[in-house]
Design a protein around this motif. Structure first.
Motif, PDB file in Angstrom:
ATOM      1  N   ARG A 568      -0.103  -0.043  -4.241  1.00 61.17           N
ATOM      2  CA  ARG A 568      -0.640  -0.522  -3.184  1.00 61.17           C
ATOM      3  C   ARG A 568      -0.693   0.084  -2.155  1.00 61.17           C
ATOM      4  N   LYS A 569       0.403   0.545  -1.731  1.00 57.31           N
ATOM      5  CA  LYS A 569       0.461   1.534  -0.294  1.00 57.31           C
ATOM      6  C   LYS A 569      -0.654   2.374  -0.368  1.00 57.31           C
ATOM      7  N   ALA A 570      -0.871   3.382  -1.572  1.00 65.03           N
ATOM      8  CA  ALA A 570      -1.756   4.137  -1.626  1.00 65.03           C
ATOM      9  C   ALA A 570      -3.208   3.881  -1.451  1.00 65.03           C
ATOM     10  N   PHE A 571      -3.446   2.642  -1.961  1.00 63.96           N
ATOM     11  CA  PHE A 571      -4.755   1.922  -1.971  1.00 63.96           C
ATOM     12  C   PHE A 571      -5.009   1.405  -0.524  1.00 63.96           C
ATOM     13  N   ALA A 572      -4.025   0.932  -0.016  1.00 67.29           N
ATOM     14  CA  ALA A 572      -4.038   0.561   1.416  1.00 67.29           C
ATOM     15  C   ALA A 572      -4.306   1.627   2.323  1.00 67.29           C
ATOM     16  N   LYS A 573      -3.378   2.818   2.158  1.00 68.22           N
ATOM     17  CA  LYS A 573      -3.787   3.995   3.059  1.00 68.22           C
ATOM     18  C   LYS A 573      -5.184   4.577   2.984  1.00 68.22           C
ATOM     19  N   ALA A 574      -5.642   4.646   1.887  1.00 68.97           N
ATOM     20  CA  ALA A 574      -6.939   5.269   1.600  1.00 68.97           C
ATOM     21  C   ALA A 574      -8.063   4.327   2.012  1.00 68.97           C
ATOM     22  N   ASN A 575      -7.763   3.155   2.207  1.00 61.73           N
ATOM     23  CA  ASN A 575      -8.910   2.369   2.838  1.00 61.73           C
ATOM     24  C   ASN A 575      -8.725   1.707   3.985  1.00 61.73           C
ATOM     25  N   GLY A 576      -7.449   1.894   4.521  1.00 60.29           N
ATOM     26  CA  GLY A 576      -7.348   1.297   6.069  1.00 60.29           C
ATOM     27  C   GLY A 576      -6.919  -0.190   5.894  1.00 60.29           C
ATOM     28  N   VAL A 577      -6.522  -0.828   5.165  1.00 55.50           N
ATOM     29  CA  VAL A 577      -6.242  -1.959   5.041  1.00 55.50           C
ATOM     30  C   VAL A 577      -4.934  -2.425   4.711  1.00 55.50           C
ATOM     31  N   LYS A 578      -4.604  -3.724   4.638  1.00 53.20           N
ATOM     32  CA  LYS A 578      -3.115  -4.117   4.171  1.00 53.20           C
ATOM     33  C   LYS A 578      -2.650  -4.052   2.763  1.00 53.20           C
ATOM     34  N   PRO A 579      -1.458  -3.646   2.511  1.00 57.26           N
ATOM     35  CA  PRO A 579      -1.131  -3.534   1.011  1.00 57.26           C
ATOM     36  C   PRO A 579      -1.363  -4.964   0.421  1.00 57.26           C
ATOM     37  N   ALA A 580      -0.925  -6.030   0.883  1.00 60.59           N
ATOM     38  CA  ALA A 580      -0.916  -7.283   0.433  1.00 60.59           C
ATOM     39  C   ALA A 580      -2.474  -7.657  -0.400  1.00 60.59           C
ATOM     40  N   LEU A 581      -3.346  -6.903  -0.046  1.00 63.73           N
ATOM     41  CA  LEU A 581      -4.616  -7.225  -0.713  1.00 63.73           C
ATOM     42  C   LEU A 581      -4.567  -6.626  -1.988  1.00 63.73           C
ATOM     43  N   PHE A 582      -3.962  -5.849  -2.429  1.00 66.12           N
ATOM     44  CA  PHE A 582      -3.825  -5.554  -3.633  1.00 66.12           C
ATOM     45  C   PHE A 582      -2.553  -5.770  -4.768  1.00 66.12           C
ATOM     46  N   SER A 583      -2.392  -7.133  -4.252  1.00 63.03           N
ATOM     47  CA  SER A 583      -1.398  -7.845  -5.448  1.00 63.03           C
ATOM     48  C   SER A 583      -2.282  -9.076  -5.725  1.00 63.03           C
ATOM     49  N   ALA A 584      -2.283  -9.199  -6.995  1.00 60.86           N
ATOM     50  CA  ALA A 584      -2.888 -10.424  -7.570  1.00 60.86           C
ATOM     51  C   ALA A 584      -1.936 -11.782  -7.364  1.00 60.86           C
ATOM     52  N   ASN A 585      -0.587 -11.769  -6.689  1.00 57.32           N
ATOM     53  CA  ASN A 585       0.162 -12.617  -6.417  1.00 57.32           C
ATOM     54  C   ASN A 585       0.081 -13.134  -4.954  1.00 57.32           C
ATOM     55  N   SER A 586      -0.897 -12.487  -4.276  1.00 60.07           N
ATOM     56  CA  SER A 586      -0.702 -12.389  -2.861  1.00 60.07           C
ATOM     57  C   SER A 586      -2.165 -12.691  -2.280  1.00 60.07           C
ATOM     58  N   GLN A 587      -2.352 -11.878  -1.234  1.00 57.84           N
ATOM     59  CA  GLN A 587      -3.656 -12.154  -0.445  1.00 57.84           C
ATOM     60  C   GLN A 587      -4.795 -11.801  -1.294  1.00 57.84           C
ATOM     61  N   GLY A 588      -4.644 -10.678  -2.049  1.00 60.78           N
ATOM     62  CA  GLY A 588      -5.901 -10.062  -2.988  1.00 60.78           C
ATOM     63  C   GLY A 588      -6.114 -11.126  -4.123  1.00 60.78           C
ATOM     64  N   ALA A 589      -5.676 -12.341  -4.405  1.00 55.57           N
ATOM     65  CA  ALA A 589      -5.885 -13.096  -5.574  1.00 55.57           C
ATOM     66  C   ALA A 589      -6.957 -13.696  -5.346  1.00 55.57           C
ATOM     67  N   CYS A 590      -7.549 -13.778  -6.753  1.00 55.44           N
ATOM     68  CA  CYS A 590      -8.957 -14.627  -6.697  1.00 55.44           C
ATOM     69  C   CYS A 590      -8.669 -16.051  -6.662  1.00 55.44           C
ATOM     70  N   PRO A 591      -9.551 -16.773  -5.580  1.00 50.75           N
ATOM     71  CA  PRO A 591      -9.201 -18.135  -5.162  1.00 50.75           C
ATOM     72  C   PRO A 591      -9.306 -19.028  -6.640  1.00 50.75           C
ATOM     73  N   ALA A 592     -10.170 -18.759  -7.287  1.00 50.53           N
ATOM     74  CA  ALA A 592     -10.624 -19.788  -8.560  1.00 50.53           C
ATOM     75  C   ALA A 592      -9.440 -19.802  -9.352  1.00 50.53           C
ATOM     76  N   CYS A 593      -8.612 -18.768  -9.827  1.00 50.13           N
ATOM     77  CA  CYS A 593      -7.659 -18.840 -10.647  1.00 50.13           C
ATOM     78  C   CYS A 593      -6.326 -18.467 -10.227  1.00 50.13           C
ATOM     79  N   ASN A 594      -6.183 -18.333  -8.837  1.00 51.37           N
ATOM     80  CA  ASN A 594      -4.954 -17.897  -7.982  1.00 51.37           C
ATOM     81  C   ASN A 594      -4.379 -16.670  -8.895  1.00 51.37           C
ATOM     82  N   GLY A 595      -5.135 -15.728  -9.025  1.00 46.02           N
ATOM     83  CA  GLY A 595      -4.598 -14.451  -9.481  1.00 46.02           C
ATOM     84  C   GLY A 595      -4.272 -14.234 -11.068  1.00 46.02           C
ATOM     85  N   ALA A 596      -4.408 -15.543 -11.582  1.00 46.39           N
ATOM     86  CA  ALA A 596      -3.758 -15.483 -13.041  1.00 46.39           C
ATOM     87  C   ALA A 596      -4.843 -14.797 -14.168  1.00 46.39           C
TER      88      ALA A 596
END
Length: 793
Positions: A568-596
């Motif tokens: 997650r940190k590597a993705f965040a650093k490469a794209n200049g965004v927060k690591p939480a976006l790359f967790s399906a249990n956090s901010q990056g989760a699909c809103p329809a299925c809540n990341g399931a």
């Protein structure tokens, strides 16, 4: 009586002599079709993850249980677990399936070996009939029943519209110790481990798992109105401190919500102390070990019973004394009781206790907490109720029943499996041990590999055919390791002096460092007591036990091993965004299925249906998150990689991430290169979970690594990989101590410590210390005899 001597045509009912499976596709199975003979012992083998459990447990046993459940009314089914139909075209010839698995027994501190097997219930009835002085019904001897007395006025209706008031007294006489409430131990909480008293409530002072500043608990304390949230806790007045720590449950309003405020100490006691320590997650268990001190209850001496229950005796033995006895001794005591009035009860109790001895658990006691049993002990304890069962023509399903057994005990287990078969039952066994494979009437070998490389039947037939065939199991069936002739030289020693935990008898031993040490002995000889009680808790010691990996369907190898964090940190650093976006249990989760990744539809008493989420197409992430890339891949594509593929991806080029690569190397080292990073933990086999835990803990800081039966769930070919890994760990500078029964691990060790000579009070002593070659040459212990036979075979 006359009989017709002429031969008769076979009865139509006799033609149903096989369980027929056609088109099984559960998990990694690839349209498996197979016929399994009924009333025979069939062993399923193959490498870990090849599909054995998917076929036996998730297809055959699951379909049997589902069909039985469907015979109940819709109303009753509403109270039962809902089972989906396995992914299979046809399953025919099923009988009632009884599953005896390795799941740990309960997570309740009140559950003991006695309560789990009904032995306690029979003992309570026995003491209520024969105990002197007589104190009451069987409830009077139960540590789970509290004594209750209440009195008051009641109105009794007499005739039309008339009522009379009577005073009644209600009494229940229980056996629960009032001081410890039947737990056998009392706790003292170290307040310094609960919070930092230099901080205020608004400064997130709690050091309790789940009590961080964002949690609801912390907000309730801060906004309750009883406490100043900006004042350091050490400056609280006496009244404020009492409200903070011990206040009785009180309704308060936090925001617009009515909630219950309760002091911190009773809240912690309810949240943590009412649960079995062994079933807690590792970080929660570590907190409890720091914050809570458990001591034997002074009121009952740890027996859990009140004074009245302890006072009633039979021939000078109280029920607490009986439950504390080694079961083999208790069986002998019960055999000496001759009382015609309770003869059927004594016969049933004798049979239960003798079954414990017969199955190799005579060293346990009935007051042993069920949560402390190993997976193998738990499985054999569950077998107790089936040994004398009058049921026939049922299907018994066992999951590696030889786990935790010394070679000396495996012959006894094999005999029990054959007895179940000889009563007319179908016995299905998932197993890796050659000794158990050898007694099979029919063998099914799955493979050829694990995961996506498995799921096919490689061999089906008799053991002789398997041995002569070219499957991986057949090639390794007669594998024998030579005893290591040149052993490493120790660089130091861990001293253990006067070890007396459980059955140990003042054991003094020096455990060599810088080498591979194997601690062995029959089940119950004191191996775990010695290492777990005197070594595992020391500094620089990393202990990896047999505890099951716990995780939901959202957990996967990447989350369990901590691999996802550097990704997650590597993705965040490469794209200049927060690591939480790359967790399906956090901010990056699909809103329809809540990341399931799937949508679950509840169909009441029918099995729920899981359908892939149409919004994210099962990828679990928002579409905007999948636009961010690292090395040309998005996060869902990375999680779909295998360990081997991900190792190459993160080892070089733009995506090079050393922290991730180190974890992937450890996963590959334990033979899990085929595993998908995002594969749910719920789909892994027992052997895969064991190795995943080993890979996760191998990176922990510490010079001494303690492993408890690392060969559990491993195929014969996987054991070779494990031996190579253990050697590499020692060569890298670590000291490795292994509690193990497998002869190949013993033969490959530098030093063996053998405990015995027997189990329980017949063990607890060091009967051999030395090299494997010396043990084989001496043949002075049971382990030495079996290791010599293994080498010579």
């Amino acid at each position: 009586m006359r009989t017709d001597g002429r031969s008769r045509a076979p009865h139509a009912a006799d033609s149903h002599d096989v369980i027929r499976v056609h088109g099984a596709r559960e998990n990694n199975l690839k349209d498996v079709s197979i016929e399994i003979p009924k009333r025979r012992l069939t062993v399923f083998t193959g490498v870990s993850g090849s599909g054995k459990s998917s076929l036996v447990f998730d297809t055959i046993a699951a379909e049997s249980q589902r069909l039985i459940n469907e015979t109940y009314s819709a109303f009753v089914q509403g109270f039962m677990p809902t089972l989906a139909r396995p992914d299979v075209d046809v399953v025919e010839g099923l009988t009632t399936a009884i599953i005896v698995d390795q799941e740990r027994m309960g997570a309740n501190v009140r559950s003991t070996v006695g309560t789990a097997t009904d032995a306690n219930a029979m003992l309570r009835i026995l003491f209520s009939r024969l105990g002197q002085p007589h104190i009451g019904s069987p409830n009077a001897f139960s540590f789970n029943v509290a004594s209750v007395r209440a009195s008051g006025a009641i109105t009794v209706e007499r005739g039309a519209g008339k009522g009379e008031t009577e005073r009644k007294t209600y009494t229940v006489l229980g056996g629960m110790c009032p001081r410890c409430e039947g737990r056998g131990s009392v706790s003292d909480i170290d307040l310094a481990q609960l919070y930092d008293d230099g901080k205020s409530l608004n400064e997130d002072p709690f050091t309790i798992p789940g009590y961080n500043g964002d949690a609801g608990y912390a907000r309730v304390f801060a906004e309750s109105g009883f406490l100043d949230p900006d004042k350091p806790i050490r400056d609280f007045s006496e009244a404020e401190l009492r409200d903070f720590l011990y206040r009785e449950p009180t309704k308060v309003k936090v925001g617009r919500i009515n909630v219950t405020y309760e002091g911190l100490v009773p809240k912690v006691q309810k949240a943590f102390l009412s649960k079995d320590r062994e079933a807690m997650q590792p970080h929660v268990r570590a907190f409890v070990d720091r914050a809570v001190t458990f001591t034997a209850c002074g009121g009952c001496g740890g027996s859990r019973l009140n004074e009245a229950a302890r006072s009633s005796k039979i021939n000078g033995i109280g029920i607490a004394d009986a439950c504390a006895m080694q079961i083999s001794d208790l069986a002998e005591w019960v055999r000496g009781l001759q009382e015609p009035s309770v003869a059927p009860l004594l016969a049933a109790l004798r049979h239960t206790l003798e079954s414990f001895v017969e199955i190799g658990l005579g060293y346990l006691s009935l007051d042993r907490s069920s949560g402390t049993l190993s997976g193998g002990e738990a499985q054999r304890t569950k077998m107790i109720r089936h040994l004398g069962s009058p049921l026939t023509d049922v299907t018994y399903v066992f999951d590696e029943p030889t786990i935790g057994l010394h070679p000396h005990d495996i012959a006894r287990m094999n005999d029990l499996l054959l007895r179940l078969r000889d009563k007319g039952n179908t016995v299905l066994v998932v197993e890796h041990k050659p000794e158990t494979i050898a007694i099979a009437d029919h063998v099914v070998d799955l493979g050829p590999g694990a995961g996506a490389a498995g799921g096919a039947v490689c061999f089906e037939g008799r053991v002789a055919g398997l041995r002569a065939g070219d499957s991986l199991t057949g090639r390794h069936l007669d594998d024998r390791s030579a005893v290591k002739q040149k052993v490493r030289t120790a660089t130091g020693a861990l001293e253990v002096r006067g070890a007396r935990a459980n059955n140990l008898r003042d054991v003094d031993v020096d455990i060599p460092l810088g080498v591979l040490v194997v601690v062995t002995g029959v089940a119950g000889s004191g191996k775990s007591s010695l290492i777990g009680g005197s070594v595992a808790g020391r500094d620089e010691v990393v202990s990896i036990d047999q505890g099951a990996i716990r995780g939901s369907r959202r957990s996967n190898p990447a989350t369990y091993t901590g691999l996802l964090d550097p990704i997650r940190k590597a993705f965040a650093k490469a794209n200049g965004v927060k690591p939480a976006l790359f967790s399906a249990n956090s901010q990056g989760a699909c809103p329809a299925c809540n990341g399931a990744g799937v949508i679950y539809t509840d169909l009441a008493m029918m099995a729920g249906v899981a359908t892939p989420c149409q919004e994210c197409e099962g990828k679990r992430f928002q579409a905007s998150v999948l636009e961010y890339r690292l090395g040309g891949r998005d996060i869902s594509e990375v999680l779909a990689m295998s360990v081997t593929e991900a190792g190459k991806f993160f080892g070089e080029g733009q995506a090079c991430t050393p922290a991730a690569h180190r974890i992937l190397d450890r996963l590959a080292d334990v033979g899990l290169g085929y595993l998908g990073l995002g594969q749910p933990l719920t789909t892994l086999s027992g052997g895969e979970r064991q190795r995943l835990k080993l890979a996760a803990r191998m990176g922990d800081k510490g010079g001494v690594l303690v492993l408890d039966e690392p060969t559990s769930g491993l195929h014969l070919a996987d054991v070779e990989l494990l031996l190579g890994l253990l050697d590499r760990l020692v060569d890298s500078g670590k000291s490795v101590i292994v509690i193990e029964h497998h002869q190949a691990v013993m033969a490959n060790s530098d030093w063996i410590i053998d405990l015995g000579p027997g189990a329980g009070h017949d063990g607890g002593r060091i009967v051999f210390e030395g090299t494997p070659a010396d043990l084989v040459a001496a043949r002075s212990t049971l382990t030495g005899e079996h290791l010599a036979a293994y080498i010579d075979a």
